[in-house]
Design a protein around this motif. Sequence first.
Motif: not given
Length: 423
Positions: A244-251, A263-270, A282-289, A303-307
């Motif tokens: 992902t090239a998005n901002w990574i929020e949590s590990i 990461a932002d925009y619903g990115d999840l890496s394992k 990529t999980l189906n979400t409209t909120g950033d993780f 968990m993240g923004l917009n519920g």
Amino acid sequence: MKKFNYYSQIFPLILFLLFSFSAAHITYSQNGWFKIEIDPTYNIKSCYFINPETGFAAGENGLIIKTTNGGNNWSKQSPEFNSTIYSIFFLNANTCYAAGDYYSFLKTTNSGVSWSDTSFGSMPMQAIWFTDANTGYLAGFAGKVMKTTNAGSTWVIQNSGSGTQFYHMHFVNSTTGYISGKYHTVIKTTNGGNNWIAIPPPVFSHYQTIFFINAATGYVAGALGKLFKTENGGINWTQQDPQTANWIESIYFINENTGFLVADYGDLSKTTNGGATWTKTTLNTTGDFMKIFFANSTTGYIMGLNGTMFKTTNGGNPIGIKPISSEVPAEYKLYQNYPNPFNPSTKIKFAIGTPLPPFGKGGIVTLKIFDVIGREISTLVNEQLLPGTYEVEWNATDYPSGVYYCVLRSGDFADTKKLVLLK
């Protein structure tokens, strides 16, 4: 006289109540994570679980919510604080700490019934960590690091050697800890914060999150998908590709090999090989993780923004629903699992007959595991399936020996089988 079986009589009622009154709407995905629908106005910044069932989440406008049933229901706490809470940390089942705007330190000693709030100024404290019941650290704006040795009654400012904004911290023992932050900042202490030294990775970035498996091996990540690993306590860093090239929020790592990042925009890496390779979903979400946390090796939350809220009960592994026959069965049926008793895995076969109204060509099928008192502990299937016969495996490695119930539901059909786990 016929012997009365308490659980066989009461269990269907428990299940009816669970399905009828659950406050959170759940949808499932083949990638092993299911979405929990909560209030879309909740902008969650952090979460912490003391076990798979009980946890807190916190965020904007003083939001603190609590669950005691694995995220199915959430109760809103009422701290006298209305600004953003950035970080939350559990010490035990009753004692929880949080850090937020205005150099704030929040504390509860009664599992969230009431909260105390201490403010040290006008800038945010974004990270918190306690190494024992009395010793804890806060970090935040302008390079501020503070330490308490009396459970937060008083705090002493430490010299971090930095003037930047800190985002996250992680202690691996009572003396060794790491903090990451803005403008290429990673610092380390090996003496309980008496001294901090800079150990930045070789590439400039804003390092949002840091996680150490032990004193030597850890990861730091942040802006533009930058991710680095060290195996010698930060002396050297190796860049990795998180897909992902998005901002990574949590590990979060559940062991030395298996880890996750969001990461932002619903990115999840394992990764399952210590970060040598990462696979993105990529999980189906409209909120950033904003946060990922595992209560054990199989149960995790995002968990993240917009519920935004997702949960896994199988370690984030793709669900292996195996079709074993495409012939249309004469009826819906849940077969007895095999082997039974089992340890630690068992296979569960079920048949989906002609779909019941209103599902048309394919019915919404759920296959869930409950414990003996009716608590849902794992969702194996929750999706639309065509008529046929299927098989799925349940791995109960993280669950104690005992009796469990497997429940198959589709339309008006429901059936239950008893599973016996013997370790």
